[in-house]
Design a protein around this motif. Sequence first.
Motif, short mmCIF file in Angstrom:
data_model
loop_
_atom_site.label_atom_id
_atom_site.label_comp_id
_atom_site.label_asym_id
_atom_site.label_seq_id
_atom_site.Cartn_x
_atom_site.Cartn_y
_atom_site.Cartn_z
N THR A 56 0.83 -1.20 0.00
CA THR A 56 0.00 0.00 0.00
C THR A 56 0.87 1.26 0.00
N PRO A 57 0.27 2.41 -0.31
CA PRO A 57 1.04 3.66 -0.24
C PRO A 57 1.65 3.91 1.13
N ASN A 58 0.93 3.57 2.19
CA ASN A 58 1.47 3.78 3.54
C ASN A 58 2.68 2.89 3.81
N LEU A 59 2.59 1.63 3.37
CA LEU A 59 3.72 0.73 3.57
C LEU A 59 4.93 1.19 2.76
N LEU A 60 4.70 1.65 1.55
CA LEU A 60 5.80 2.14 0.73
C LEU A 60 6.43 3.39 1.33
N ARG B 130 11.02 5.83 4.51
CA ARG B 130 11.53 6.44 5.75
C ARG B 130 12.64 5.60 6.37
N LEU B 131 12.49 4.28 6.25
CA LEU B 131 13.47 3.38 6.87
C LEU B 131 14.73 3.21 6.03
N ASP B 132 14.59 3.28 4.70
CA ASP B 132 15.73 3.11 3.80
C ASP B 132 15.43 3.89 2.53
N SER B 133 15.92 5.11 2.46
CA SER B 133 15.55 6.00 1.36
C SER B 133 16.01 5.46 0.01
N ASP B 134 17.15 4.80 -0.03
CA ASP B 134 17.69 4.31 -1.30
C ASP B 134 16.81 3.21 -1.87
N LYS B 135 16.57 2.15 -1.09
CA LYS B 135 15.73 1.06 -1.59
C LYS B 135 14.28 1.51 -1.75
N GLY B 136 13.83 2.34 -0.82
CA GLY B 136 12.45 2.83 -0.91
C GLY B 136 12.22 3.62 -2.18
N GLU B 137 13.16 4.47 -2.54
CA GLU B 137 13.02 5.27 -3.76
C GLU B 137 13.05 4.39 -5.00
N PHE B 138 13.92 3.37 -5.00
CA PHE B 138 13.98 2.45 -6.13
C PHE B 138 12.66 1.71 -6.29
N ILE B 139 12.11 1.22 -5.18
CA ILE B 139 10.85 0.48 -5.24
C ILE B 139 9.71 1.39 -5.67
N ARG B 140 9.72 2.65 -5.23
CA ARG B 140 8.69 3.59 -5.67
C ARG B 140 8.76 3.79 -7.18
N LYS B 141 9.97 3.92 -7.72
CA LYS B 141 10.13 4.14 -9.16
C LYS B 141 9.54 2.99 -9.96
N LYS C 101 5.28 2.53 -9.29
CA LYS C 101 4.26 3.56 -9.53
C LYS C 101 3.28 3.13 -10.62
N TYR C 102 3.80 2.63 -11.72
CA TYR C 102 2.94 2.17 -12.82
C TYR C 102 2.02 1.04 -12.34
N TYR C 103 2.57 0.17 -11.52
CA TYR C 103 1.83 -0.96 -10.96
C TYR C 103 0.68 -0.48 -10.08
N PHE C 104 0.95 0.54 -9.24
CA PHE C 104 -0.09 1.13 -8.41
C PHE C 104 -1.22 1.65 -9.29
N ASP C 105 -0.87 2.38 -10.33
CA ASP C 105 -1.87 2.98 -11.21
C ASP C 105 -2.69 1.90 -11.92
N PHE C 106 -2.01 0.84 -12.37
CA PHE C 106 -2.69 -0.26 -13.04
C PHE C 106 -3.71 -0.91 -12.11
N HIS C 107 -3.31 -1.20 -10.88
CA HIS C 107 -4.22 -1.87 -9.94
C HIS C 107 -5.42 -1.00 -9.59
N TRP C 108 -5.21 0.31 -9.52
CA TRP C 108 -6.34 1.19 -9.25
C TRP C 108 -7.31 1.20 -10.44
N GLU C 109 -6.77 1.30 -11.65
CA GLU C 109 -7.62 1.39 -12.83
C GLU C 109 -8.43 0.12 -13.05
N TRP C 110 -7.81 -1.04 -12.85
CA TRP C 110 -8.47 -2.29 -13.20
C TRP C 110 -9.13 -3.01 -12.03
#
Length: 328
Positions: free
Chosen positions: A201-205, A210-221, A224-233
């Motif tokens: 979820t957005p909160n978990l991400l 907050r806990l690891d900015s480097d890995k967190g930023e990579f996972i967000r990148k 993001k498309y996956y989040f949008d896809f799941h919302w749309e479908w």
Amino acid sequence: MKRKIIIDCDPGIDDSLAIMLALSSNDIEVLGITIVCGNSPVEMGFENAKKVLKQMNRLDIPVYIGASQPLKKEYISALDTHGSDGLGESFLENVEGYQQSLTAVEFLSKTLNQERCSVIALGPLTNLAHLIEVDEQAFNNIEMLVSMGGSYKAHGNCSPVAEYNYWEDPEAASLVYQQISKLDRLIHMAGLDVTRKVVLTPNLLSYMERLDSDKGEFIRKITKYYFDFHWEWEHIVGCVINDPLAMAYFMQPDLCRGFKSYVQIETESLSRGQSIVDAYGYHRKKPNAYVLNEVDVEGFFELFFECLLHKKKDELSLLHKLIVKEEQ
């Protein structure tokens, strides 16, 4: 001793998260990554695997290119789900070079004839089907086979009844399950019944960032498309991360519960790719699968955060609250 594995995959957003999880474990040695066509074409999957390895500072792990087409069907990618680059349209820079002299099947054959090794199959089972065809004994040597694929009672994600990996190459999945039956062994089927319950979820991400900015930023990148896809479908606020659960189950089997059953894969018509689970023993055949149908969602995210971010449980004080909040 570390448990040795080969990751057979089609990166893919959630494949990439599963690779990251495996490489973060102190208990697993990844001997190699084999690429199959699936979420992305095989050459794209090869490039995406290298991007993940670079992020994890693990370019010592070899990557091998495998099947570019299913056994019989026309190849249909899932780039509509994973983005035009297969990695959430993050458009990360390619890692040059890294070509191997062996194909994926040659590497699987060589390694499985030399090492006690498990295979975590996160994509279509085409590479493993080819392995059966050219070196049956090597396939038979697999210590534990976990397949992210199929479903029992859950609806499909690319047809009313089929999960994508088995739908993409049903003949390959069918052959693998038949071979497992011949060996009187079990394939561990981590299907949609359990993976659908694992939602980043957005909160978990945000907590991860907050806990690891480097890995967190990579996972967000890459998500993001996956989040949008799941919302749309599916109108889900977040994204289902199927493949990391299959990896987490291998690492910590008590995260899931299931049952032994005979499973066969349908190869034709509207039910192409359906995993038919004979839970009530109608066919009187010996089980060839351990079908996962229950998952400890909180336990999964504890493992995911602790391992991936190298945090102790007492450093994750908000995790339980965030998971409970999202489930309510």
